[in-house]
Design a protein around this motif. Structure first.
Motif, PDB file in Angstrom:
ATOM      1  N   ASP A 190       0.818  -1.213   0.000  1.00 42.67           N
ATOM      2  CA  ASP A 190       0.000   0.000   0.000  1.00 42.67           C
ATOM      3  C   ASP A 190       0.856   1.270   0.000  1.00 42.67           C
ATOM      4  N   ARG A 192       2.630   4.471  -1.251  1.00 45.89           N
ATOM      5  CA  ARG A 192       2.423   5.420  -2.345  1.00 45.89           C
ATOM      6  C   ARG A 192       3.257   6.683  -2.083  1.00 45.89           C
ATOM      7  N   THR A 216      -0.206   0.252  -7.658  1.00 52.55           N
ATOM      8  CA  THR A 216      -1.620  -0.134  -7.562  1.00 52.55           C
ATOM      9  C   THR A 216      -1.905  -1.373  -8.401  1.00 52.55           C
TER      10      THR A 216
END
Length: 446
Positions: A190, A192, A216
């Motif tokens: 996850d 980013r 993603t």
């Protein structure tokens, strides 16, 4: 600060300094050339005025008036000497004089009021050394050396601050990208970076957005893969249970003539059931299932119990498992997960160590809050370029280690995730003497 930061900083800093020096150098050359032209024009007018004055004085006042005029200090203050020579070739002031002297120019002859003819010459004294361009740069501060060095220090400081900020501005998002890539490679899917780029609208921000898009997509693929594995494992459990029941019923209805085939079917079903169980455990660990860590265990006692069981099995293959450098340390852990992880690693070492050799297990102190458990075999080892893949599920690394192993390629993958679950680290390395070592670092209670 990384190497890229200092490269950018130094290149910009040197460039600014060179630009500053070049600008100062060009300005100094321009000033020097301008001064030369101006001084030449001024000197020409000065000479014409003085020669005309001497002509008038000689014509109306004679030699005595000319001597008085020549002795005036202001006349020679411009790095120029004037000579008035009589008919015998002597200077009226008695100075050494030669018509053949270099830099000597005769302007005109004048007949004085007493009828004597005089000649007027000009000559520049010994030339001063040419003023260098560096001196021209320094010229505005001549007599104020402190101001010059203060100006120079301020220029260096300002250029350093500007270059430092510029290098930081360029490398900061790159460092964030590097950190995000490292976290992503460690399984934090996850991760980013787009929000970390602030309001940037440059190529580096575009790279951050591309990274997020890639992350993603990869996260979706990996999540789907894990979900598929979990779903298949769950779905296989029910038919496997029914197969066990069917086998038991078939044994009761058939005679001894098919007993061998029934045993084979049961054996393969057990293997398949074991594989499904391992797959489920792996998928739960990957999915971040919450296992309670409510056990406080002595790591030495846990290893001694595991080694006792494993050594008993290894002895039938003329192999041994030995515990070295054992020390008592208390760990807060899930005893089932940790037991399975350590047992998987030790059994894997037994499987590959050569017959007649031993597997060694050692507990050492890593630092005040961590211990290291090293489990080493004397087998064929693993190719160096494949060590990092050792903890991936269903991976076969080399024929030497996989031949007739009977494993599924899940034991070390489950062990790695169990160790990470306990905030630990696990790495594999080849021994210099041959064989593979698995190093486990775990936090302990102080």
């Amino acid at each position: 600060m990384g190497r890229l930061f200092w490269k950018i900083f130094l290149w910009f800093w040197i460039t600014l300094i060179l630009i500053g020096v070049g600008a100062s150098w060009g300005t100094a050359i321009y000033i020097k050339n301008s001064d030369d032209n101006t001084q030449q024009e001024y000197r020409s007018r000065f000479i014409d005025n003085r020669v005309e004055s001497l002509r008038q004085i000689l014509y109306y006042g004679g030699e005595e008036a000319a001597i008085e005029f020549l002795e005036n200090k202001k006349l020679t203050s411009r790095r120029l000497d004037f000579f008035v020579v009589d008919g015998f070739g002597n200077d009226v002031l008695g100075r050494p004089f030669s018509v053949d002297a270099p830099d000597l120019n005769e302007f005109e002859s004048v007949e004085s009021i007493d009828g004597v003819t005089y000649r007027i010459f000009t000559a520049a004294p010994k030339r001063a050394k040419n003023i260098s361009t560096v001196s021209q740069m320094y010229r505005p501060f001549r007599g104020s050396e402190g101001v010059f060095f203060l100006w120079f220090a301020i220029a260096i400081l300002l250029s350093s601050l500007v270059c430092f900020w510029l290098a930081w501005y360029l490398t900061k998002p790159i460092k964030k990208l590097q950190s995000a890539a490292k976290e992503f490679s460690q399984g934090k899917l996850d991760t980013r970076v787009a929000k970390e780029m602030g309001g940037r609208r440059d190529e580096i921000a575009d790279l951050g957005r591309d990274f997020d898009q890639m992350a993603t997509q990869l996260q979706g693929l990996i999540t789907n893969q894990k979900q598929l594995l979990s779903d298949i494992s769950h779905e296989l459990r029910s038919p496997l249970a029914r197969m066990h029941v069917a086998i038991a019923l078939a044994r009761k209805k058939t005679g001894a003539e098919v007993d061998t085939e029934m045993q084979r079917i049961e054996y393969e079903t057990e293997r398949l059931n074991e594989l499904v169980g391992l797959s489920l455990t792996l998928s739960r660990l990957d999915a971040g299932a919450l296992y309670p860590k409510d056990d406080f265990i002595d790591i030495a006692e846990l290893l001694e119990a595991i080694i006792a069981d494993c050594d008993f099995e290894a002895s039938s293959k003329n192999k041994k498992v030995i515990l070295q450098h054992s020390q008592s340390w208390t760990l807060n852990a899930n005893v089932e997960l940790l037991h399975r992880a350590l047992e998987n690693i030790i059994r894997n070492a037994i499987r590959y160590t050569k017959e007649g050799t031993e597997v060694t297990v050692a507990i050492t102190i890593k630092d005040k809050s961590h211990i290291q458990i090293s489990i080493c075999d004397r087998g064929p080892g693993v190719p160096e370029d494949k060590l990092k893949r050792l903890f991936e599920p269903f991976v076969r690394l080399s024929e030497a280690r996989d031949r007739d192993s009977g494993g599924y390629g899940l034991g070390l993958a489950i062990a790695q995730r169990s160790i990470v679950f306990h905030q630990g680290e696990i790495v594999a390395r080849n021994r210099d003497q041959g064989g593979l070592c698995i190093d486990i670092i775990l936090p302990v209670e102080e």
